[in-house]
Design an enzyme around this catalytic site. Structure first.
Site, mmCIF file in Angstrom:
data_model
loop_
_atom_site.group_PDB
_atom_site.id
_atom_site.type_symbol
_atom_site.label_atom_id
_atom_site.label_comp_id
_atom_site.label_asym_id
_atom_site.label_seq_id
_atom_site.Cartn_x
_atom_site.Cartn_y
_atom_site.Cartn_z
ATOM 1 N N CYS A 1 38.767 5.478 -10.197
ATOM 2 C CA CYS A 1 37.741 6.083 -11.106
ATOM 3 C C CYS A 1 36.797 5.103 -11.277
ATOM 4 C CB CYS A 1 38.491 6.468 -12.684
ATOM 5 S SG CYS A 1 37.380 7.186 -13.832
ATOM 6 N N CYS B 1 44.145 8.749 -17.626
ATOM 7 C CA CYS B 1 43.183 9.695 -18.720
ATOM 8 C C CYS B 1 43.465 11.099 -18.655
ATOM 9 C CB CYS B 1 41.713 9.462 -18.429
ATOM 10 S SG CYS B 1 41.274 9.403 -16.825
#
Ligand SMILES: Nc1ncnc2c1ncn2[C@@H]1O[C@H](COP(=O)(O)OP(=O)(O)OP(=O)(O)O)[C@@H](O)[C@H]1O
EC number: 2.8.1.13
Length: 380
Positions: A115, A211
Site C-alpha cells: 500500500c 486497513c
C-alpha cells in the site's frame, strides 16, 4: 508545549510560505499533528483524505466515514482545505489482488508495505502533485536525510513506533518529495501536542491490522474471497494429529489450538505451526515455542529493492548489516550475499518463525537500506 523542531525543508531555497505541502490526513492523531507542525512552520498546508476500499456490505466494519469526519474536523480547526480522493480501483488492482494471490499460494503477505509503495507514495503522490503540492507529508514515524545527493530513509526517533519497515519498498525519488513531520518526536508527545491544541484525534486509538479488514475476523474475511481447502495436521514425523480448515489461515510460528484436552498420548504443551506443505495440504506442528524446527538461520529473498541504488552495497563481497524479518522484532545481525536479483541472508543467531511472503528489511545503523520478500528459509 514548546518543542524544538528542525526545519522540514532545509535544502529548499524557498521560504516556507511559498511551499505547498499536502498532508495525507487519515483521521488519526499522527497525521493531525503532522499537519499542525507544518502549519506552525508557515507552510501552505492542505489535506488529502483517500478512500481505498469500497465497502459493498455497508457494515459496521467500515470506519472510513468516521475517519473522514475526524480528518475534516482537524482540518477545520487548523484552517486547512481538505481534498478527498477514491483510489479503491488502484488499491484493488495493485495491492489486494497480490494479497489474495499470496494467500492462495499459502504465504503470508504484508499488504501495508505494498500500500505504501503502490498507493501512498505513488497514486497519492501523483494526485497531490496535480493538486499543486511541492511535497506531500505523512504521519509516519520515520525520517529522511541527505547523503551524497541521495535522500536516505532513517528510522523514526521513537524506537517503539519506527515505521521504516513498512516504507522500505518506496524509492528515494519519492522520499525526496515527502516530509515526515513527526519522525523526530515520540508518540506520547504527539498525543500531548494534539491534546493541548484541542484536536479531536488526540485520544483516538492507533489503527491496527490490515486497513480493509478492520475489526472483522480475518478467517471470515478471507473465506469470502478464497475457497478453503481443509486438510490434516501432522507432527514432525508425519503422524496425523488433527484437521485444519485451510493452510492459508495459518502462519509459521503461530500457536495452534488443537482442541480441548490436547492430543491423546502427547504432553500438554502448546503446539506451533512449523511448516505448510502445499503438495500434500498438510500443516506441520511441533510442541513448545522454542522447538528447533521453528528456527532458521538463513533466508533467500525475491528481487531486492535498494532505496538508494547508487549507495547500495555491490555484494561482490559478503556485506554485514542488521535485518528485521517482521515489524515488531529487534534487528538481528546477518551477512548478505548476492543471489540473482535477490539476496541470501545468513543470521549470526537462529531466528524464530521467519515466514515466506513477509519482508526482510536491512539496516545500517539508523539507515534503512531496503528489503525484499522472503522466499525460502533454511537451518544449517
Ligand atoms: N485514508 C488516508 N488518507 C490519507 N492519508 C492516509 C490515510 N491513511 C493513512 N494515511 C497517511 O499514512 C500515514 C500512516 O498511516 P498508518 O495507517 O500507518 O496510520 P497511523 O500510524 O495510525 O497514523 P494516523 O494516526 O495519522 O492514522 C498517516 O499518518 C497518514 O499521513
Amino acid at each position: 508545549m514548546a518543542i524544538e523542531i528542525a526545519p522540514f525543508t532545509p535544502n529548499d531555497p524557498r521560504p516556507a510560505n511559498e511551499i505547498t505541502v499536502i498532508v495525507g490526513m487519515s483521521g488519526g492523531v499522527d497525521s493531525s499533528v503532522s499537519a499542525l507542525l507544518l502549519k506552525q512552520q508557515g507552510y501552505k498546508v492542505e489535506g488529502l483524505f483517500m478512500k481505498n476500499w469500497d465497502e459493498d456490505d455497508g457494515t459496521e466494519y467500515c470506519t472510513a466515514m468516521t475517519d473522514l469526519m475526524d480528518a475534516a474536523a482537524v482540518c477545520q480547526k487548523l484552517d486547512i482545505h481538505l481534498h478527498t480522493a477514491n483510489f479503491a480501483r488502484q488499491y484493488w488492482d495493485n495491492v489486494f489482488e497480490y494479497f489474495l494471490e499470496e494467500y492462495k499460494a499459502c504465504r503470508t503477505p504484508n499488504p501495508d508495505i505494498l500500500c505504501n509503495r503502490e498507493i501512498k507514495f505513488k497514486v497519492f503522490l501523483e494526485y497531490a502533485k496535480k493538486l499543486g503540492a511541492d511535497y506531500i507529508a505523512t504521519g509516519h514515524y520515520t525520517r529522511t536525510s541527505q547523503h551524497e545527493g541521495c535522500t536516505q530513509l532513517r528510522k523514526g526517533l521513537d524506537p517503539n513506533k519506527d515505521q521504516s519497515y513498512f516504507l522500505h519498498a518506496v524509492g528515494e525519488q519519492e522520499f525526496a518529495q515527502t516530509l515526515f513531520p513527526i519522525g523526530d518526536i515520540e508518540k506520547p508527545q504527539v498525543r500531548a501536542i494534539a491534546e493541548e491544541r484541542g484536536l479531536v484525534t488526540h485520544n483516538k486509538k492507533d489503527s491496527t491490522g490490515i486497513c480493509f479488514i478492520g475489526e472483522r475476523r480475518f478467517k471470515d474475511f478471507l473465506e469470502t474471497y478464497l475457497p478453503a481447502q481443509p486438510g490434516v495436521i501432522v507432527d514432525e514425523n508425519g503422524v496425523e494429529i488433527g484437521k485444519h480448515q485451510g493452510l492459508m489461515y495459518h502462519t509459521i510460528g503461530q500457536r495452534q489450538g488443537l482442541g480441548i484436552g490436547g492430543v491423546p498420548g502427547r504432553p500438554e504443551a502448546p503446539w506451533y505451526v512449523a511448516e505448510k506443505r502445499l503438495q500434500t495440504n498438510q500443516l506441520v506442528v511441533v510442541q513448545g515455542s522454542n522447538h528447533p524446527l521453528l528456527f532458521s538461520n538463513e533466508l533467500t529473498t525475491g528481487a531486492m529493492h535498494w532505496i538508494n541504488p547508487r549507495l547500495a552495497p555491490t555484494l561482490s563481497e559478503p556485506f554485514r548489516c542488521t535485518a528485521k524479518t517482521r515489524y515488531r522484532q529487534p534487528e538481528q545481525w546477518c551477512t548478505l550475499t548476492a543471489n540473482g536479483d535477490g539476496v541470501i541472508a545468513v543470521f549470526d543467531e537462529p531466528q524464530r518463525a521467519v515466514t515466506p511472503g513477509q519482508s526482510a528489511v536491512f539496516y545500517q545503523g539508523d539507515i534503512c537500506l531496503g528489503g525484499a520478500v522472503i522466499e525460502t528459509t533454511r537451518k544449517h
